[in-house]
Scaffold this motif. Structure first.
Motif, PDB file in Angstrom:
ATOM      1  N   GLY A  97       0.858  -1.188   0.102  1.00 17.64           N
ATOM      2  CA  GLY A  97       0.066  -0.038  -0.015  1.00 17.64           C
ATOM      3  C   GLY A  97       1.006   1.316  -0.005  1.00 17.64           C
ATOM      4  N   SER A  98       2.012   1.225   0.494  1.00 19.11           N
ATOM      5  CA  SER A  98       2.865   2.384   0.756  1.00 19.11           C
ATOM      6  C   SER A  98       3.451   2.593  -0.497  1.00 19.11           C
ATOM      7  CB  SER A  98       3.750   2.210   1.945  1.00 19.11           C
ATOM      8  OG  SER A  98       4.694   1.015   1.630  1.00 19.11           O
ATOM      9  N   SER A  99       3.633   1.680  -1.510  1.00 17.27           N
ATOM     10  CA  SER A  99       4.097   2.009  -2.747  1.00 17.27           C
ATOM     11  C   SER A  99       3.031   2.130  -3.709  1.00 17.27           C
ATOM     12  CB  SER A  99       4.819   0.669  -3.199  1.00 17.27           C
ATOM     13  OG  SER A  99       6.063   0.495  -2.288  1.00 17.27           O
ATOM     14  N   LEU A 100       1.777   2.118  -3.590  1.00 16.67           N
ATOM     15  CA  LEU A 100       0.855   2.197  -4.618  1.00 16.67           C
ATOM     16  C   LEU A 100       1.078   3.560  -5.197  1.00 16.67           C
ATOM     17  CD1 LEU A 100      -1.500   0.680  -5.788  1.00 16.67           C
ATOM     18  CD2 LEU A 100      -2.993   1.704  -4.238  1.00 16.67           C
ATOM     19  N   CYS A 124       0.905 -13.124   0.080  1.00 16.80           N
ATOM     20  CA  CYS A 124       0.160 -12.280   0.831  1.00 16.80           C
ATOM     21  C   CYS A 124      -0.780 -13.248   1.652  1.00 16.80           C
ATOM     22  CB  CYS A 124      -0.812 -11.304  -0.151  1.00 16.80           C
ATOM     23  SG  CYS A 124       0.502 -10.030  -0.884  1.00 16.80           S
ATOM     24  N   ASP A 125      -1.205 -14.394   1.218  1.00 12.19           N
ATOM     25  CA  ASP A 125      -2.226 -15.017   2.029  1.00 12.19           C
ATOM     26  C   ASP A 125      -1.704 -15.466   3.447  1.00 12.19           C
ATOM     27  OD1 ASP A 125      -3.693 -15.061  -0.382  1.00 12.19           O
ATOM     28  OD2 ASP A 125      -3.210 -17.025  -0.926  1.00 12.19           O
ATOM     29  N   GLY A 126      -2.438 -15.168   4.257  1.00 13.65           N
ATOM     30  CA  GLY A 126      -1.941 -15.324   5.612  1.00 13.65           C
ATOM     31  C   GLY A 126      -1.076 -14.612   6.309  1.00 13.65           C
ATOM     32  N   TYR A 130      -0.555  -8.153   6.584  1.00 11.97           N
ATOM     33  CA  TYR A 130      -1.567  -8.048   5.470  1.00 11.97           C
ATOM     34  C   TYR A 130      -2.380  -6.723   5.626  1.00 11.97           C
ATOM     35  CZ  TYR A 130      -5.253  -8.658   1.821  1.00 11.97           C
ATOM     36  OH  TYR A 130      -5.777  -8.535   0.530  1.00 11.97           O
ATOM     37  N   ASP A 131      -2.967  -6.424   6.943  1.00  8.45           N
ATOM     38  CA  ASP A 131      -3.646  -5.159   6.906  1.00  8.45           C
ATOM     39  C   ASP A 131      -2.900  -4.212   6.994  1.00  8.45           C
ATOM     40  OD1 ASP A 131      -6.062  -6.749   6.955  1.00  8.45           O
ATOM     41  OD2 ASP A 131      -6.075  -7.039   9.268  1.00  8.45           O
ATOM     42  N   GLU A 132      -1.586  -4.225   7.622  1.00  9.35           N
ATOM     43  CA  GLU A 132      -0.588  -3.012   7.910  1.00  9.35           C
ATOM     44  C   GLU A 132      -0.288  -2.698   6.289  1.00  9.35           C
ATOM     45  OE1 GLU A 132       3.808  -2.466   9.547  1.00  9.35           O
ATOM     46  OE2 GLU A 132       2.330  -3.474  10.741  1.00  9.35           O
ATOM     47  N   CYS A 133       0.085  -3.758   5.505  1.00 14.80           N
ATOM     48  CA  CYS A 133       0.926  -3.547   4.364  1.00 14.80           C
ATOM     49  C   CYS A 133      -0.339  -3.122   2.987  1.00 14.80           C
ATOM     50  CB  CYS A 133       1.418  -5.102   3.794  1.00 14.80           C
ATOM     51  SG  CYS A 133       1.747  -4.938   2.107  1.00 14.80           S
ATOM     52  N   GLY A 134      -1.456  -3.539   3.176  1.00 12.02           N
ATOM     53  CA  GLY A 134      -2.587  -3.055   2.226  1.00 12.02           C
ATOM     54  C   GLY A 134      -2.077  -3.507   0.872  1.00 12.02           C
ATOM     55  N   PRO A 135      -1.683  -4.733   0.595  1.00 12.81           N
ATOM     56  CA  PRO A 135      -1.456  -4.876  -0.871  1.00 12.81           C
ATOM     57  C   PRO A 135      -2.615  -4.953  -1.820  1.00 12.81           C
ATOM     58  CG  PRO A 135      -1.906  -7.128   0.368  1.00 12.81           C
ATOM     59  CD  PRO A 135      -2.092  -5.914   1.303  1.00 12.81           C
ATOM     60  N   VAL A 136      -2.095  -4.391  -3.089  1.00 10.10           N
ATOM     61  CA  VAL A 136      -2.991  -4.356  -4.049  1.00 10.10           C
ATOM     62  C   VAL A 136      -2.425  -4.876  -5.358  1.00 10.10           C
ATOM     63  CG1 VAL A 136      -4.087  -2.413  -5.497  1.00 10.10           C
ATOM     64  CG2 VAL A 136      -3.644  -2.093  -2.873  1.00 10.10           C
ATOM     65  N   PRO A 137      -3.023  -5.624  -6.102  1.00  8.69           N
ATOM     66  CA  PRO A 137      -2.548  -6.256  -7.477  1.00  8.69           C
ATOM     67  C   PRO A 137      -2.805  -5.093  -8.702  1.00  8.69           C
ATOM     68  CG  PRO A 137      -4.541  -7.263  -6.962  1.00  8.69           C
ATOM     69  CD  PRO A 137      -4.289  -6.518  -5.684  1.00  8.69           C
ATOM     70  N   VAL A 138      -1.603  -5.075  -9.289  1.00  6.09           N
ATOM     71  CA  VAL A 138      -1.777  -3.980 -10.485  1.00  6.09           C
ATOM     72  C   VAL A 138      -0.864  -4.564 -11.516  1.00  6.09           C
ATOM     73  CG1 VAL A 138      -1.913  -2.145  -8.854  1.00  6.09           C
ATOM     74  CG2 VAL A 138       0.404  -2.802  -9.710  1.00  6.09           C
ATOM     75  N   ARG A 139      -1.234  -3.891 -12.888  1.00  5.87           N
ATOM     76  CA  ARG A 139      -0.639  -4.386 -13.926  1.00  5.87           C
ATOM     77  C   ARG A 139      -0.429  -2.848 -14.729  1.00  5.87           C
ATOM     78  NH1 ARG A 139      -4.464  -7.257 -18.227  1.00  5.87           N
ATOM     79  NH2 ARG A 139      -5.482  -5.266 -18.915  1.00  5.87           N
ATOM     80  N   LYS A 140       0.655  -3.085 -15.662  1.00  2.86           N
ATOM     81  CA  LYS A 140       0.801  -1.855 -16.831  1.00  2.86           C
ATOM     82  C   LYS A 140       1.139  -2.734 -18.094  1.00  2.86           C
ATOM     83  CE  LYS A 140       3.088   2.238 -18.190  1.00  2.86           C
ATOM     84  NZ  LYS A 140       4.070   3.352 -17.973  1.00  2.86           N
TER      85      LYS A 140
END
Length: 155
Positions: A97-100, A124-126, A130-140
């Motif tokens: 999340g911090s890099s989004l 990311c599973d488990g 996870y909550d602190e990181c807030g991962p988001v899948p992205v593409r370009k």
């Protein structure tokens, strides 16, 4: 940027530095320099790296991009990502999340978790962060690919 850094394939002698940078970011060990490209400064010191993983369809996934803290803000991460995008035509990754904001500024867009290479998504599973990181899948996708999948299908 060309005056500040050069991007090249990682070599065996680079592994200790790559592992140290990964550890500073709280990542597990990097066991091989295979599919890693490094950014080096004018003195030949590694200032960042990107590891690229191809899925079964030949789509390139970034896992991860790391820039040494004193080199952030100089375009090293951008140069590593653009170099990979030029090579593969499409990149997918899971952004902390911090890099989004960084990835959005480069033109990455959110995608479904199912678009991410399963071994990468599984990291990311488990995860207890996870909550602190807030991962988001992205593409370009590169504008030059016009909807094609990656140009390179094997290493």
């Amino acid at each position: 940027m060309d005056e500040l850094i050069t991007i090249r394939p990682a070599e065996a002698d680079d592994l200790a530095t790559i592992e140290a940078y990964a550890a500073l970011e709280g990542m597990g060990p990097i066991e091989s320099v295979e599919s890693i490209r490094v950014a080096v400064n004018g003195d030949g010191d590694i200032v960042g790296f990107i590891r690229l993983v191809l899925d079964a369809q030949g789509v390139c996934h970034v896992n991860p991009v790391v820039v040494y803290s004193t080199w952030r803000g100089y375009g090293v991460g951008r140069a590593l990502v653009e170099d990979a995008l030029e090579e593969y035509g499409e990149l997918r990754l899971v952004s902390r999340g911090s890099s989004l904001a960084f990835y959005r500024a480069l033109g990455f867009e959110p995608v479904e978790w199912g678009s991410i290479h399963p071994p990468i998504a599984a990291e990311c599973d488990g995860c207890e962060l996870y909550d602190e990181c807030g991962p988001v899948p992205v593409r370009k996708r590169s504008e030059s690919t016009c909807g094609e999948t990656s140009r390179k299908t094997s290493d």
